[in-house]
Scaffold this motif. Structure first.
Motif, short mmCIF file in Angstrom:
data_model
loop_
_atom_site.label_atom_id
_atom_site.label_comp_id
_atom_site.label_asym_id
_atom_site.label_seq_id
_atom_site.Cartn_x
_atom_site.Cartn_y
_atom_site.Cartn_z
N PRO A 128 0.82 -1.20 0.00
CA PRO A 128 0.00 0.00 0.00
C PRO A 128 0.86 1.26 0.00
O PRO A 128 1.95 1.29 0.59
CB PRO A 128 -0.80 -0.11 1.31
CG PRO A 128 -0.73 -1.55 1.70
CD PRO A 128 0.57 -2.04 1.18
N THR A 129 0.40 2.30 -0.69
CA THR A 129 1.14 3.56 -0.75
C THR A 129 0.50 4.64 0.11
O THR A 129 1.07 5.71 0.25
CB THR A 129 1.23 4.05 -2.20
OG1 THR A 129 -0.11 4.24 -2.71
CG2 THR A 129 1.97 3.05 -3.07
N ASN A 130 -0.68 4.40 0.66
CA ASN A 130 -1.31 5.37 1.56
C ASN A 130 -2.20 4.63 2.54
O ASN A 130 -2.39 3.42 2.44
CB ASN A 130 -2.10 6.43 0.77
CG ASN A 130 -3.18 5.81 -0.11
OD1 ASN A 130 -3.98 4.99 0.36
ND2 ASN A 130 -3.22 6.18 -1.38
N LEU A 131 -2.74 5.39 3.50
CA LEU A 131 -3.51 4.76 4.57
C LEU A 131 -4.80 4.12 4.05
O LEU A 131 -5.22 3.08 4.55
CB LEU A 131 -3.83 5.80 5.65
CG LEU A 131 -4.37 5.25 6.99
CD1 LEU A 131 -3.42 4.23 7.58
CD2 LEU A 131 -4.61 6.40 7.97
N ASN A 132 -5.42 4.75 3.04
CA ASN A 132 -6.64 4.16 2.47
C ASN A 132 -6.34 2.77 1.89
O ASN A 132 -7.12 1.84 2.07
CB ASN A 132 -7.21 5.07 1.38
CG ASN A 132 -7.99 6.24 1.95
OD1 ASN A 132 -7.63 6.79 2.98
ND2 ASN A 132 -9.06 6.62 1.28
N GLU A 133 -5.24 2.66 1.18
CA GLU A 133 -4.87 1.37 0.59
C GLU A 133 -4.54 0.36 1.69
O GLU A 133 -4.88 -0.82 1.57
CB GLU A 133 -3.68 1.54 -0.35
CG GLU A 133 -4.02 2.30 -1.63
CD GLU A 133 -2.85 2.36 -2.58
OE1 GLU A 133 -1.79 1.76 -2.27
OE2 GLU A 133 -2.97 3.01 -3.64
N TRP A 134 -3.86 0.82 2.74
CA TRP A 134 -3.56 -0.09 3.86
C TRP A 134 -4.85 -0.61 4.48
O TRP A 134 -4.97 -1.79 4.80
CB TRP A 134 -2.73 0.65 4.90
CG TRP A 134 -2.38 -0.20 6.10
CD1 TRP A 134 -1.27 -0.96 6.25
CD2 TRP A 134 -3.19 -0.40 7.27
NE1 TRP A 134 -1.31 -1.64 7.46
CE2 TRP A 134 -2.48 -1.31 8.11
CE3 TRP A 134 -4.41 0.07 7.69
CZ2 TRP A 134 -2.96 -1.72 9.33
CZ3 TRP A 134 -4.90 -0.33 8.92
CH2 TRP A 134 -4.18 -1.22 9.74
N LEU B 127 -8.77 8.30 7.49
CA LEU B 127 -8.80 7.99 6.06
C LEU B 127 -9.31 9.19 5.27
O LEU B 127 -10.07 10.02 5.76
CB LEU B 127 -9.69 6.78 5.80
CG LEU B 127 -9.32 5.49 6.54
CD1 LEU B 127 -10.31 4.39 6.21
CD2 LEU B 127 -7.90 5.06 6.21
N SER B 128 -8.88 9.27 4.02
CA SER B 128 -9.32 10.35 3.13
C SER B 128 -10.73 10.06 2.63
O SER B 128 -11.06 8.92 2.28
CB SER B 128 -8.36 10.48 1.94
OG SER B 128 -7.06 10.76 2.38
#
Length: 274
Positions: free
Chosen positions: A9-15, A80-81
């Motif tokens: 993952p590259t950001n918290l949403n992906e995580w 999260l965004s």
């Protein structure tokens, strides 16, 4: 042959989406099976896992419990965004959940009393004009219905224009099931549905058909005026709120009483959708 490279993952949403997927895989569930656990479609679960959307707060809590995340998903979610539509949806649902009385005048079956199939047909008609994800919009509408069983256990007062049960917004079999569902919901002790027949409709006020009156425990009443697409405005000015309340009272007075309204709905169901 080397194993496929794992894309991190590259950001918290992906995580967050990856965590949902990993927890689901650990239970041996498909996306459809997880969706059944939290009252969503498999495609909606896929959106969460691909970080295309973030689940609402209530759905996050259900996912956390179903997946045995021990509060991790709930703890991470506030960071999260969110897209403007998602932020609006959360604000709307959170506000509505605090109401102790909800009043509406509608030209379709009220959203809190719709079946999934009826809501899908109704919302699908607007997708070519307004865009958006149909599954997301339907899931949001279905999730809103939990407010009727929520801790505030609100009174729901709906005046339905006669056109609401005659307008062909969906196939006859879907309308048949919707009217049967509506009659069943009318048996709830805190739900009151009244039909306003054409012959009694003395006022043609389309604006109030896009408004909802919410009354809260402190006695304050707020009007929510919907926009053409997602979003709307909250009206708190006492004079304007009083005007909406007076108009609604008049519509309620002109409408059939609850028993006559149920008889009217049954008659349409038998004559038009049997």
């Amino acid at each position: 042959m080397p194993a496929p490279k794992r894309i991190e993952p590259t950001n918290l949403n992906e995580w967050f989406g990856r965590k949902i997927r990993d927890l689901r895989d650990a239970r041996g569930w498909t996306q459809v099976q997880l969706g059944e656990e939290v009252r969503l479609s498999g495609s909606r679960i896929a959106q969460f896992e691909r970080a295309e959307d973030v689940p609402p707060q209530d759905i996050t809590e259900l996912l956390d419990e179903a997946l045995g995340a021990n509060g991790l998903l709930v703890e991470i979610r506030p960071f999260l965004s969110r897209t403007p539509y998602q932020k609006w949806a959360d604000e709307f649902v959170g506000f509505e959940a605090k109401a102790i009385r909800i009043q509406q005048y509608t030209y379709v079956v009220p959203g809190l009393l719709q079946t999934r199939e009826y809501a899908t047909a109704l919302l699908a008609a607007g997708i070519p004009f307004f865009g958006g994800d149909l599954d997301e919009k339907v899931d949001l509408r279905m999730a809103r219905q939990s407010v009727l069983d929520g801790p505030n256990h609100p009174w729901l007062r709906c005046v339905m224009d006669e056109s609401a049960i005659l307008r062909a917004v969906c196939p006859p079999d879907v309308m048949h099931d919707q009217l049967e569902h509506l009659l069943k919901e009318c048996e709830r002790p805190r739900v009151r549905v009244q039909v306003l027949p054409f012959s009694r409709n003395r006022m043609v006020l389309t604006g109030i058909g896009l408004a909802t009156l919410w009354t809260f425990a402190d006695g304050q009443t707020v009007v929510y005026k919907e926009g053409v697409n997602a979003g709307g405005v909250f009206v708190t000015d006492p004079r304007e709120v009083s005007l909406f309340a007076s108009v609604y009272d008049q519509l309620q007075s002109d409408a059939l009483d609850t028993d006559a309204s149920k008889a009217f709905i049954r008659k349409v169901l038998e004559e038009n959708y049997s």
